[in-house]
Design an enzyme around this catalytic site. Structure first.
Site, PDB file in Angstrom:
ATOM      1  N   ASP A  88       9.229  -5.810  14.682  1.00 25.64           N
ATOM      2  CA  ASP A  88       8.120  -5.814  13.719  1.00 25.64           C
ATOM      3  C   ASP A  88       6.821  -5.508  14.457  1.00 25.64           C
ATOM      4  O   ASP A  88       6.713  -5.749  15.657  1.00 25.64           O
ATOM      5  CB  ASP A  88       7.968  -7.206  13.084  1.00 25.64           C
ATOM      6  CG  ASP A  88       9.067  -7.534  12.087  1.00 25.64           C
ATOM      7  OD1 ASP A  88       9.723  -6.596  11.580  1.00 25.64           O
ATOM      8  OD2 ASP A  88       9.261  -8.731  11.809  1.00 25.64           O
ATOM      9  N   ARG A  96      10.211   2.138  10.806  1.00 24.20           N
ATOM     10  CA  ARG A  96       9.863   1.566   9.498  1.00 24.20           C
ATOM     11  C   ARG A  96       8.362   1.761   9.323  1.00 24.20           C
ATOM     12  O   ARG A  96       7.578   1.319  10.162  1.00 24.20           O
ATOM     13  CB  ARG A  96      10.183   0.067   9.437  1.00 24.20           C
ATOM     14  CG  ARG A  96       9.742  -0.579   8.109  1.00 24.20           C
ATOM     15  CD  ARG A  96       9.584  -2.088   8.204  1.00 24.20           C
ATOM     16  NE  ARG A  96      10.821  -2.766   8.495  1.00 24.20           N
ATOM     17  CZ  ARG A  96      10.875  -3.915   9.194  1.00 24.20           C
ATOM     18  NH1 ARG A  96       9.779  -4.462   9.681  1.00 24.20           N
ATOM     19  NH2 ARG A  96      12.037  -4.481   9.425  1.00 24.20           N
TER      20      ARG A  96
HETATM   21  C1  LIG Z   1      10.560  -4.533   4.711  1.00 25.63           C
HETATM   22  C2  LIG Z   1       9.125  -4.743   5.090  1.00 25.63           C
HETATM   23  C3  LIG Z   1       8.807  -5.027   6.411  1.00 25.63           C
HETATM   24  C4  LIG Z   1       7.481  -5.194   6.785  1.00 25.63           C
HETATM   25  N1  LIG Z   1       7.166  -5.327   8.113  1.00 25.63           N
HETATM   26  C5  LIG Z   1       5.869  -5.371   8.487  1.00 25.63           C
HETATM   27  C6  LIG Z   1       5.497  -5.364   9.857  1.00 25.63           C
HETATM   28  O1  LIG Z   1       6.316  -5.331  10.777  1.00 25.63           O
HETATM   29  N2  LIG Z   1       4.172  -5.402  10.159  1.00 25.63           N
HETATM   30  C7  LIG Z   1       3.201  -5.421   9.175  1.00 25.63           C
HETATM   31  O2  LIG Z   1       2.012  -5.421   9.502  1.00 25.63           O
HETATM   32  N3  LIG Z   1       3.541  -5.446   7.881  1.00 25.63           N
HETATM   33  C8  LIG Z   1       4.831  -5.412   7.515  1.00 25.63           C
HETATM   34  N4  LIG Z   1       5.152  -5.393   6.176  1.00 25.63           N
HETATM   35  C9  LIG Z   1       4.108  -5.685   5.160  1.00 25.63           C
HETATM   36  C10 LIG Z   1       3.326  -4.451   4.773  1.00 25.63           C
HETATM   37  O3  LIG Z   1       2.515  -4.051   5.842  1.00 25.63           O
HETATM   38  C11 LIG Z   1       2.440  -4.743   3.548  1.00 25.63           C
HETATM   39  O4  LIG Z   1       1.534  -5.754   3.850  1.00 25.63           O
HETATM   40  C12 LIG Z   1       3.196  -5.170   2.319  1.00 25.63           C
HETATM   41  O5  LIG Z   1       4.395  -4.473   2.179  1.00 25.63           O
HETATM   42  C13 LIG Z   1       2.342  -4.922   1.055  1.00 25.63           C
HETATM   43  O6  LIG Z   1       2.082  -3.565   0.916  1.00 25.63           O
HETATM   44  P1  LIG Z   1       2.869  -2.611  -0.120  1.00 25.63           P
HETATM   45  O7  LIG Z   1       3.147  -1.349   0.577  1.00 25.63           O
HETATM   46  O8  LIG Z   1       4.062  -3.327  -0.624  1.00 25.63           O
HETATM   47  O9  LIG Z   1       1.907  -2.248  -1.283  1.00 25.63           O
HETATM   48  P2  LIG Z   1       0.503  -2.799  -1.905  1.00 25.63           P
HETATM   49  O10 LIG Z   1      -0.333  -1.599  -2.082  1.00 25.63           O
HETATM   50  O11 LIG Z   1      -0.028  -3.917  -1.091  1.00 25.63           O
HETATM   51  O12 LIG Z   1       1.019  -3.346  -3.259  1.00 25.63           O
HETATM   52  C14 LIG Z   1       1.612  -2.533  -4.262  1.00 25.63           C
HETATM   53  C15 LIG Z   1       2.263  -3.426  -5.296  1.00 25.63           C
HETATM   54  O13 LIG Z   1       3.390  -4.075  -4.697  1.00 25.63           O
HETATM   55  C16 LIG Z   1       3.543  -5.393  -5.197  1.00 25.63           C
HETATM   56  N5  LIG Z   1       3.409  -6.356  -4.092  1.00 25.63           N
HETATM   57  C17 LIG Z   1       3.037  -6.082  -2.820  1.00 25.63           C
HETATM   58  N6  LIG Z   1       3.084  -7.187  -2.060  1.00 25.63           N
HETATM   59  C18 LIG Z   1       3.461  -8.193  -2.876  1.00 25.63           C
HETATM   60  C19 LIG Z   1       3.693  -9.593  -2.691  1.00 25.63           C
HETATM   61  N7  LIG Z   1       3.529 -10.180  -1.494  1.00 25.63           N
HETATM   62  N8  LIG Z   1       4.076 -10.328  -3.763  1.00 25.63           N
HETATM   63  C20 LIG Z   1       4.274  -9.743  -4.961  1.00 25.63           C
HETATM   64  N9  LIG Z   1       4.075  -8.424  -5.194  1.00 25.63           N
HETATM   65  C21 LIG Z   1       3.672  -7.659  -4.180  1.00 25.63           C
HETATM   66  C22 LIG Z   1       2.474  -5.566  -6.246  1.00 25.63           C
HETATM   67  O14 LIG Z   1       3.035  -5.176  -7.489  1.00 25.63           O
HETATM   68  C23 LIG Z   1       1.424  -4.559  -5.821  1.00 25.63           C
HETATM   69  O15 LIG Z   1       0.618  -4.151  -6.888  1.00 25.63           O
HETATM   70  C24 LIG Z   1       6.459  -5.173   5.794  1.00 25.63           C
HETATM   71  C25 LIG Z   1       6.790  -4.884   4.454  1.00 25.63           C
HETATM   72  C26 LIG Z   1       8.088  -4.649   4.103  1.00 25.63           C
HETATM   73  C27 LIG Z   1       8.386  -4.314   2.682  1.00 25.63           C
END
Ligand SMILES: Cc1cc2nc3c(=O)[nH]c(=O)nc-3n(C[C@H](O)[C@H](O)[C@H](O)COP(=O)(O)OP(=O)(O)OC[C@H]3O[C@@H](n4cnc5c(N)ncnc54)[C@H](O)[C@@H]3O)c2cc1C
Length: 311
Positions: free
Chosen positions: A132, A182
């Site tokens: 990560d 990723r």
């Molecule tokens: C499999 C996976 C691994 C990850 N690994 C890392 C990592 O190693 N390092 C890192 O910095 N980040 C990591 N992340 C987190 C990532 O950086 C984002 O902070 C997170 O995914 C929210 O961004 P988004 O792309 O989903 O969209 P956004 O633009 O934030 O959200 C889009 C929509 O998604 C939904 N949504 C998003 N988050 C949530 C939530 N928590 N609860 C409910 N609904 C939500 C809502 O409907 C929102 O309107 C990871 C995410 C995933 C999915």
């Protein structure tokens, strides 16, 4: 503003101790955290596998401050890797280098990581280990450790955060190497000198970097892309883009977090896409949980009610 406050709170050890010992707080966290034990996490993954979703298992416990904690996290990953093969799970593992002592000593962390990756590589078939990506203070060291170990272990992958300005250059190097990446937007509080503050720019970078990783030369070099997002607009765009480019559905995967957009997870599987769920477990769930709240501050009222016991 709320996002900043929640991310600042995620770093408070005092609040973490309060929350992880509050009997109601767990009921709120449990929406995003599969369980406290590996046993509970394995049961969750079995259920996901039955529904056609694969998984990546994360043993929670970042920013350890003493070597014994790093050792104990290594032992937890070794156990998790053994369980994945013994129980026939479709799962890899994800880990954070600060859980293996990156705040204490980078060389020791690299040695501990190699122990985990070598153990996973010796399985038949090898278990995939994803590093990560944490806050920007760790980006350079994390990538250097990744590049060194990737020379010897192809079951090792990395995460790139599209909100960082540096990421286009990092993606270029990873694409040439044929690494498994990723791509995520990024979950930490970063200054505007190094990261896009506006969602539109972060989203645009995610599209641009996805296109680069999916390019034919990158795929030919061995790149396998995981798009880690719950953003339906980006997901729809990726579906259209890959269809128009003739990129097969098994040439990449979507990844989502346990407990977030379950509807979308199942829909993508029904539509024939590969979907992997990030499944965290363990007692040290506080910072992970707070980052999830920061992504969707609407959830805070629900947590406050749970913590004070009005349910
Ligand atoms: C499999 C996976 C691994 C990850 N690994 C890392 C990592 O190693 N390092 C890192 O910095 N980040 C990591 N992340 C987190 C990532 O950086 C984002 O902070 C997170 O995914 C929210 O961004 P988004 O792309 O989903 O969209 P956004 O633009 O934030 O959200 C889009 C929509 O998604 C939904 N949504 C998003 N988050 C949530 C939530 N928590 N609860 C409910 N609904 C939500 C809502 O409907 C929102 O309107 C990871 C995410 C995933 C999915």
């Amino acid at each position: 503003m709320m996002r900043q406050v929640l991310l600042a709170m995620s770093r408070s050890r005092g609040l973490g101790r309060f929350m992880t010992t509050n009997r109601f707080a767990w009921s709120a966290a449990n929406r995003f955290v599969a369980g406290r034990t590996v046993e509970e996490a394995v049961a969750v993954i079995q259920g996901l596998n039955e529904e056609g979703l694969s998984a990546t298992l994360d043993h929670l416990g970042e920013n350890v401050t003493v070597p014994a904690e790093a050792e104990s996290n290594v032992a937890a990953y070794v156990e998790a890797i053994d369980r994945i093969r013994e129980d026939g799970l479709r799962s890899g593992v994800s880990l954070k280098l600060t859980a293996l002592g990156l705040d204490i000593d980078a060389a020791d962390t690299e040695g501990l990581l190699e122990r985990v990756v070598a153990h996973a590589a010796a399985k038949e078939p090898p278990v995939y280990v994803r590093i990560d990506m944490e806050a920007s203070a760790y980006t350079e060291t994390t990538l250097s450790i990744f590049y060194r170990l990737f020379e010897r272990y192809r079951n090792l992958g990395i995460v790139i955060q599209t909100y960082l300005f540096r990421s286009d250059a990092d993606i270029e190097r990873l694409a040439a190497l044929g690494a498994g990446v990723r791509l995520v937007k990024g979950a930490y509080l970063e200054p505007s000198e190094i990261a896009y503050p506006e969602k539109a720019d972060v989203d645009e970078a995610m599209r641009r970097q996805t296109q680069r990783l999916l390019r034919e030369d990158a795929r030919a070099a061995g790149v396998y892309t995981a798009l880690g997002t719950h953003d339906a607009t980006i997901i729809d765009w990726a579906k259209d883009y890959t269809a128009t480019q003739g990129i097969p559905r098994d040439a990449f995967e979507f990844q989502m977090l346990f407990g977030v957009r379950r509807d979308l997870q199942r829909q993508l599987v029904a539509d024939g896409y590969r979907v992997r769920i990030y499944v965290p477990y363990g007692d040290q769930w506080y910072p992970y949980f707070m980052r999830r709240l920061a992504e969707r501050p609407e959830n805070v009222a629900f947590v406050v009610r749970a913590v004070i016991g009005e349910r």
